[in-house]
Design a protein around this motif. Sequence first.
Motif, PDB file in Angstrom:
ATOM      1  N   TRP A 335       0.818  -1.212   0.000  1.00 24.16           N
ATOM      2  CA  TRP A 335       0.000   0.000   0.000  1.00 24.16           C
ATOM      3  C   TRP A 335       0.853   1.263   0.000  1.00 24.16           C
ATOM      4  O   TRP A 335       0.505   2.255  -0.655  1.00 24.16           O
ATOM      5  CB  TRP A 335      -0.937  -0.021   1.212  1.00 24.16           C
ATOM      6  N   MET A 336       1.961   1.228   0.712  1.00 26.99           N
ATOM      7  CA  MET A 336       2.841   2.391   0.695  1.00 26.99           C
ATOM      8  C   MET A 336       3.416   2.613  -0.697  1.00 26.99           C
ATOM      9  O   MET A 336       3.543   3.755  -1.157  1.00 26.99           O
ATOM     10  CB  MET A 336       3.953   2.218   1.724  1.00 26.99           C
ATOM     11  N   GLN A 337       3.770   1.538  -1.385  1.00 29.55           N
ATOM     12  CA  GLN A 337       4.296   1.658  -2.737  1.00 29.55           C
ATOM     13  C   GLN A 337       3.262   2.255  -3.679  1.00 29.55           C
ATOM     14  O   GLN A 337       3.581   3.089  -4.530  1.00 29.55           O
ATOM     15  CB  GLN A 337       4.745   0.277  -3.251  1.00 29.55           C
ATOM     16  N   ARG A 338       2.008   1.848  -3.537  1.00 28.46           N
ATOM     17  CA  ARG A 338       0.942   2.415  -4.364  1.00 28.46           C
ATOM     18  C   ARG A 338       0.785   3.915  -4.118  1.00 28.46           C
ATOM     19  O   ARG A 338       0.580   4.693  -5.044  1.00 28.46           O
ATOM     20  CB  ARG A 338      -0.378   1.698  -4.067  1.00 28.46           C
ATOM     21  N   LEU A 339       0.877   4.291  -2.852  1.00 23.24           N
ATOM     22  CA  LEU A 339       0.756   5.716  -2.514  1.00 23.24           C
ATOM     23  C   LEU A 339       1.890   6.511  -3.141  1.00 23.24           C
ATOM     24  O   LEU A 339       1.672   7.610  -3.691  1.00 23.24           O
ATOM     25  CB  LEU A 339       0.758   5.880  -0.999  1.00 23.24           C
ATOM     26  N   MET A 340       3.100   5.978  -3.079  1.00 25.34           N
ATOM     27  CA  MET A 340       4.255   6.689  -3.613  1.00 25.34           C
ATOM     28  C   MET A 340       4.225   6.771  -5.139  1.00 25.34           C
ATOM     29  O   MET A 340       4.812   7.679  -5.725  1.00 25.34           O
ATOM     30  CB  MET A 340       5.543   6.015  -3.139  1.00 25.34           C
ATOM     31  N   GLN A 364      13.942   1.039  10.176  1.00 22.93           N
ATOM     32  CA  GLN A 364      14.872   0.848   9.060  1.00 22.93           C
ATOM     33  C   GLN A 364      14.140   0.353   7.814  1.00 22.93           C
ATOM     34  O   GLN A 364      14.437   0.795   6.694  1.00 22.93           O
ATOM     35  CB  GLN A 364      15.975  -0.139   9.461  1.00 22.93           C
ATOM     36  N   ILE A 365      13.170  -0.541   7.991  1.00 23.74           N
ATOM     37  CA  ILE A 365      12.389  -1.022   6.848  1.00 23.74           C
ATOM     38  C   ILE A 365      11.592   0.121   6.232  1.00 23.74           C
ATOM     39  O   ILE A 365      11.528   0.266   5.001  1.00 23.74           O
ATOM     40  CB  ILE A 365      11.448  -2.160   7.287  1.00 23.74           C
ATOM     41  N   THR A 366      10.983   0.940   7.078  1.00 21.57           N
ATOM     42  CA  THR A 366      10.198   2.070   6.585  1.00 21.57           C
ATOM     43  C   THR A 366      11.069   3.053   5.808  1.00 21.57           C
ATOM     44  O   THR A 366      10.684   3.538   4.736  1.00 21.57           O
ATOM     45  CB  THR A 366       9.515   2.798   7.757  1.00 21.57           C
ATOM     46  N   ARG A 367      12.254   3.338   6.315  1.00 19.71           N
ATOM     47  CA  ARG A 367      13.162   4.260   5.625  1.00 19.71           C
ATOM     48  C   ARG A 367      13.624   3.688   4.288  1.00 19.71           C
ATOM     49  O   ARG A 367      13.747   4.421   3.299  1.00 19.71           O
ATOM     50  CB  ARG A 367      14.369   4.574   6.510  1.00 19.71           C
ATOM     51  N   GLN A 368      13.876   2.387   4.240  1.00 11.74           N
ATOM     52  CA  GLN A 368      14.250   1.768   2.968  1.00 11.74           C
ATOM     53  C   GLN A 368      13.106   1.829   1.965  1.00 11.74           C
ATOM     54  O   GLN A 368      13.321   2.013   0.765  1.00 11.74           O
ATOM     55  CB  GLN A 368      14.656   0.311   3.205  1.00 11.74           C
ATOM     56  N   ILE A 370      10.456   4.077   1.833  1.00 13.58           N
ATOM     57  CA  ILE A 370      10.088   5.415   1.339  1.00 13.58           C
ATOM     58  C   ILE A 370      11.305   6.224   0.908  1.00 13.58           C
ATOM     59  O   ILE A 370      11.166   7.246   0.230  1.00 13.58           O
ATOM     60  CB  ILE A 370       9.309   6.210   2.414  1.00 13.58           C
ATOM     61  N   GLY A 371      12.511   5.786   1.304  1.00 12.67           N
ATOM     62  CA  GLY A 371      13.722   6.550   1.047  1.00 12.67           C
ATOM     63  C   GLY A 371      14.236   7.160   2.335  1.00 12.67           C
ATOM     64  O   GLY A 371      13.481   7.844   3.045  1.00 12.67           O
TER      65      GLY A 371
END
Length: 392
Positions: A335-340, A364-368, A370-371
């Motif tokens: 879902w985060m990838q779709r948003l981005m 760390q996973i979240t930062r990887q 979204i950047g």
Amino acid sequence: MLFGFFFAMRDAGLKPSLSEFLMLLEAMSRRLVVFNVNDFYHLSRAALVKDESQFDRFDRAFAAYFEGVQAAGEELFGNIPEEWLRKMAEKHFTAEDMTKAQSLGGLDKLLETLKQRLEEQTERHEGGNKWIGTGGTSPFGHGGYNPEGVRIGGEGGQKKAAKVWEKREFANLDDQLELGTRNIKVALRRLRRFAREGAADQLDIDDTIRSTARNAGYLDLKMVPERHNAVKVLLFLDVGGSMDPHVRVCEELFSAARSEFKHLEYFYFHNFLYESVWKDNKRRHNERLSTFDVLHRFPPDYKVIFVGDAMMAPYEITHPGGSVEHWNEEAGAVWMQRLMEVYERLIWLNPEPESQWEYSHSVQITRQLIGADRMFPMTLEGLDAAMRRLSK
């Protein structure tokens, strides 16, 4: 005495100039302040501080200079909190105990083992490393230590539970809160793009003068619409659980954002983004909004701001069914990838101290995902950098 105060302010990084210090001395000589430390505080702050974002630094330096730094012994032992005393009654875990509390082999194995424990257990347990209970190193229960488990009732502590078994009621953030929002507003103002929209209800003085001059002196009023910040923002707010200690700063941010951005839409989520979000925490179980609808309703020119500590079990991001509260058919990362893919300008504000991020696998996973350059600490400096990032 005031010469020492002047150098104390400079040592604190405020850098007042000599002319500003002389202005303070002149104000004192004119008896603007007489035998009142509170009045002197406000006078000296007005004279020596150039930027309101430095008010907190000034407060700390002022208190240290005039009140003195308490002795370490008094600071540590003079006033023991009641909460600390209660925790002393709980079991203390050694490094060996923590090492033994290992993962059971994944989320599916964890849930399978929980089901087995429920069938076998017949009484309450406290401590230990197997049964559902309080304390101990068992992966089931609360109040103990396990790097990956299911919290059943009680309060969270490690922020790493893979599932949480309880009905959880969250409160809406107060968008009318004003205390402490001023500095946040200053940082948010970097994200501005003004435009005149709506009805022409404000007098344009310059155009009125030009038009009147061209009209042989006969008054010709010219009106224009009010200038508004044309930036459009989607604000996603993590609520409940590990975010409870950060409610105040989130309310301040929410209140500041509501006043700064005319085009602001906000949504609540818990821990990570999934197939639905909500607008009202009191009715969040019954009145959810489809994330797909959000993606199709708001165009790509919106800027996206996530607010959350990103402290959770890694399964909540990477696995279907990883959510602590419901069965999600698709992983949060999807879902985060779709948003981005829809919104190019996206940042994440994290209220946890930046020094703690490296110790959290989920951060760390979240930062990887979204950047790394998109996550910022929720400090004035962090907000300033975040707004610069969104403005690019």
